[in-house]
Design an enzyme around this catalytic site. Structure first.
Site, PDB file in Angstrom:
ATOM      1  CD  GLU A 132      37.737  44.774  39.107  1.00 48.79           C
ATOM      2  OE1 GLU A 132      37.101  44.217  40.009  1.00 48.79           O
ATOM      3  OE2 GLU A 132      38.626  44.214  38.431  1.00 48.79           O
TER       4      GLU A 132
ATOM      5  CB  THR B 210      41.743  46.114  41.346  1.00 45.52           C
ATOM      6  OG1 THR B 210      42.709  46.712  40.483  1.00 45.52           O
ATOM      7  CG2 THR B 210      40.558  45.622  40.543  1.00 45.52           C
TER       8      THR B 210
ATOM      9  NE  ARG C 153      43.770  34.595  50.282  1.00 41.77           N
ATOM     10  CZ  ARG C 153      43.838  33.331  49.885  1.00 41.77           C
ATOM     11  NH1 ARG C 153      43.800  32.373  50.777  1.00 41.77           N
ATOM     12  NH2 ARG C 153      43.917  33.019  48.610  1.00 41.77           N
TER      13      ARG C 153
ATOM     14  CG  ASP D  50      44.888  37.638  43.151  1.00 38.30           C
ATOM     15  OD1 ASP D  50      44.259  36.638  43.525  1.00 38.30           O
ATOM     16  OD2 ASP D  50      44.499  38.422  42.278  1.00 38.30           O
TER      17      ASP D  50
ATOM     18  CE1 TYR E 141      36.999  34.354  44.209  1.00 37.72           C
ATOM     19  CE2 TYR E 141      36.009  34.240  46.397  1.00 37.72           C
ATOM     20  CZ  TYR E 141      36.947  34.754  45.533  1.00 37.72           C
ATOM     21  OH  TYR E 141      37.855  35.690  45.977  1.00 37.72           O
TER      22      TYR E 141
HETATM   23  P1  FAD Z   1      39.042  34.748  51.650  1.00 32.08           P
HETATM   24  O1  FAD Z   1      37.628  35.129  51.945  1.00 32.08           O
HETATM   25  O2  FAD Z   1      40.026  34.902  52.746  1.00 32.08           O
HETATM   26  O3  FAD Z   1      39.000  33.243  51.088  1.00 32.08           O
HETATM   27  C1  FAD Z   1      40.162  32.568  50.656  1.00 32.08           C
HETATM   28  C2  FAD Z   1      39.976  31.061  50.899  1.00 32.08           C
HETATM   29  O4  FAD Z   1      39.924  30.809  52.304  1.00 32.08           O
HETATM   30  C3  FAD Z   1      38.667  30.502  50.332  1.00 32.08           C
HETATM   31  O5  FAD Z   1      38.908  29.181  49.895  1.00 32.08           O
HETATM   32  C4  FAD Z   1      37.687  30.546  51.491  1.00 32.08           C
HETATM   33  O6  FAD Z   1      36.665  29.585  51.385  1.00 32.08           O
HETATM   34  C5  FAD Z   1      38.628  30.285  52.674  1.00 32.08           C
HETATM   35  N1  FAD Z   1      38.220  31.059  53.854  1.00 32.08           N
HETATM   36  C6  FAD Z   1      37.533  32.237  53.883  1.00 32.08           C
HETATM   37  N2  FAD Z   1      37.386  32.685  55.135  1.00 32.08           N
HETATM   38  C7  FAD Z   1      37.989  31.766  55.933  1.00 32.08           C
HETATM   39  C8  FAD Z   1      38.171  31.685  57.336  1.00 32.08           C
HETATM   40  N3  FAD Z   1      37.676  32.634  58.163  1.00 32.08           N
HETATM   41  N4  FAD Z   1      38.875  30.615  57.821  1.00 32.08           N
HETATM   42  C9  FAD Z   1      39.382  29.658  56.992  1.00 32.08           C
HETATM   43  N5  FAD Z   1      39.216  29.687  55.638  1.00 32.08           N
HETATM   44  C10 FAD Z   1      38.537  30.726  55.117  1.00 32.08           C
HETATM   45  N6  FAD Z   1      42.811  40.347  44.469  1.00 32.08           N
HETATM   46  C11 FAD Z   1      43.668  41.380  44.656  1.00 32.08           C
HETATM   47  O7  FAD Z   1      44.850  41.150  44.963  1.00 32.08           O
HETATM   48  N7  FAD Z   1      43.271  42.676  44.476  1.00 32.08           N
HETATM   49  C12 FAD Z   1      41.997  43.001  44.141  1.00 32.08           C
HETATM   50  O8  FAD Z   1      41.668  44.181  44.000  1.00 32.08           O
HETATM   51  C13 FAD Z   1      41.061  41.940  43.946  1.00 32.08           C
HETATM   52  N8  FAD Z   1      39.775  42.201  43.623  1.00 32.08           N
HETATM   53  C14 FAD Z   1      38.882  41.159  43.508  1.00 32.08           C
HETATM   54  C15 FAD Z   1      37.536  41.447  43.249  1.00 32.08           C
HETATM   55  C16 FAD Z   1      36.609  40.421  43.140  1.00 32.08           C
HETATM   56  C17 FAD Z   1      35.163  40.753  42.865  1.00 32.08           C
HETATM   57  C18 FAD Z   1      37.027  39.075  43.278  1.00 32.08           C
HETATM   58  C19 FAD Z   1      36.026  37.955  43.144  1.00 32.08           C
HETATM   59  C20 FAD Z   1      38.359  38.768  43.540  1.00 32.08           C
HETATM   60  C21 FAD Z   1      39.293  39.807  43.674  1.00 32.08           C
HETATM   61  N9  FAD Z   1      40.633  39.562  43.965  1.00 32.08           N
HETATM   62  C22 FAD Z   1      41.515  40.606  44.134  1.00 32.08           C
HETATM   63  C23 FAD Z   1      41.114  38.181  44.074  1.00 32.08           C
HETATM   64  C24 FAD Z   1      41.010  37.643  45.523  1.00 32.08           C
HETATM   65  O9  FAD Z   1      41.862  38.375  46.354  1.00 32.08           O
HETATM   66  C25 FAD Z   1      41.414  36.163  45.450  1.00 32.08           C
HETATM   67  O10 FAD Z   1      40.395  35.434  44.829  1.00 32.08           O
HETATM   68  C26 FAD Z   1      41.809  35.529  46.779  1.00 32.08           C
HETATM   69  O11 FAD Z   1      42.388  34.251  46.470  1.00 32.08           O
HETATM   70  C27 FAD Z   1      40.667  35.278  47.732  1.00 32.08           C
HETATM   71  O12 FAD Z   1      40.156  36.441  48.223  1.00 32.08           O
HETATM   72  P2  FAD Z   1      38.923  36.436  49.261  1.00 32.08           P
HETATM   73  O13 FAD Z   1      38.741  37.811  49.729  1.00 32.08           O
HETATM   74  O14 FAD Z   1      37.763  35.717  48.711  1.00 32.08           O
HETATM   75  O15 FAD Z   1      39.613  35.560  50.424  1.00 32.08           O
END
Ligand code: FAD
Length: 286
Positions: A17, A48, A105, A107, A142
């Site tokens: 990455e 990212t 989603r 940060d 996670y």
């Molecule tokens: P979601 O899947 O939307 O989850 C967020 C929360 O909502 C979780 O608690 C989940 O359980 C809950 N949830 C999920 N789906 C639903 C639903 N349909 N209805 C209600 N609740 C729900 N951040 C950046 O800004 N840029 C990046 O490039 C980036 N790269 C990353 C790469 C990896 C491998 C990882 C692990 C994280 C990365 N992040 C990045 C961080 C990530 O954006 C954050 O961890 C963010 O808080 C959650 O993203 P997510 O896609 O898991 O969100």
């Protein structure tokens, strides 16, 4: 090449990455990072998407990765994508020949700047992009569960939804205790989620930064890692050496237990990635 194909055919696979520049002027530095990573022959490189910055930098860097003959995985976030912006970005990715997207989603921007709200969760953006049919889509997961999730069961339920919405593979948040990852894999399988789960490994070369991001992401720091931070945190060279050894051991343990796919968070430090690749060269046959 699609990552779903890579994960089927390359066992083991090691991918990297990197992050894009903050501003247009610093693109050359990122291009130099890619030039140094390319000879290490990673299976793919993910790029990212910075919160509060333009996603086009991610696309530009992903295109530069592809020019080296390495498949790129562009991160796209809900927080930087209105519906029309998502369509523009995916159209541009198609034009650039980038076939893989990690859908997140995002940060929240540290400066509190506003975010797009058309897609509240990764599942919403996954459903939108998967209708286009042409991309291989991945999503985040996670092992320690997402910090906003109330339980492991809720967390896994949403991961199952991500798979149903089009995620063909998952990449984990960094973890420092492999047992967390093994327990997580068991929960995923028990919930019927069979998509590959690429293990995200963060080599610790800057203790303060890791402690902060572990706190933000809810990642557990095991006592062994805490001891390294306490003992060597004030000495950058010693921290780097210990961090590379720790990450190497984690990766060897994963492969020894039959894990096929590892993703190294390089933090744009090619020399760290090179040291780890050298440590595992015979194991991965590169
Ligand atoms: P979601 O899947 O939307 O989850 C967020 C929360 O909502 C979780 O608690 C989940 O359980 C809950 N949830 C999920 N789906 C639903 C639903 N349909 N209805 C209600 N609740 C729900 N951040 C950046 O800004 N840029 C990046 O490039 C980036 N790269 C990353 C790469 C990896 C491998 C990882 C692990 C994280 C990365 N992040 C990045 C961080 C990530 O954006 C954050 O961890 C963010 O808080 C959650 O993203 P997510 O896609 O898991 O969100």
């Amino acid at each position: 090449m699609k990552i779903s194909e890579i994960l089927k055919s390359e066992r083991p696979s090691v991918s990297f990455e990197i992050f894009p520049p903050k501003a247009a002027g610093s693109t050359d530095e990122t291009l130099r990072v890619i030039e140094k990573l390319a000879p290490l022959r990673p299976s793919y490189i993910s790029v990212t998407c910075r919160s509060g910055s333009t996603p086009d930098y991610t696309l530009d860097v992903a295109a530069a990765v592809e020019k080296h003959g390495i498949p790129a995985l562009a991160h796209l976030t809900c927080f930087s994508s209105t519906r029309s912006e998502a369509d523009r970005l995916t159209g541009r990715l198609s034009d650039l020949g980038v076939e893989n997207i990690l859908v997140l989603r995002g940060d929240l921007p540290a400066d509190g700047s506003p975010v797009a709200k058309d897609f509240p969760h990764a599942t919403d953006l996954l459903s939108h992009i998967s209708k286009k049919g042409s991309f291989c889509l991945g999503a985040a997961c996670y092992p320690d569960r997402h910090p906003e999730s109330e339980s492991y069961i809720d967390d896994i339920g949403y991961l199952r939804e991500k798979a149903a919405c089009g995620a063909e593979f998952f990449t984990t948040q960094m973890f420092f205790d492999n047992d967390l990852y093994y327990a997580f894999l068991y929960r995923m399988l028990r919930a019927g989620v069979t998509a590959p789960v690429v293990a995200g490994i963060m080599p610790v070369v800057n203790v303060r930064q890791i402690i902060r991001s572990a706190e933000l992401s809810g990642t557990t720091l095991p006592p062994r890692m805490r001891a390294i931070a306490d003992r060597f945190g004030g000495d950058p060279a010693a921290t780097r050496q210990a961090g590379i050894a720790y990450a190497t051991e984690q990766i060897i343990d994963l492969f020894a237990h039959g894990v096929d796919h590892v993703h190294i968070y390089t933090m744009n430090r090619p020399e760290t990635a090179a040291a780890i690749m050298n440590n595992i060269s015979d194991i991965i046959g590169k």
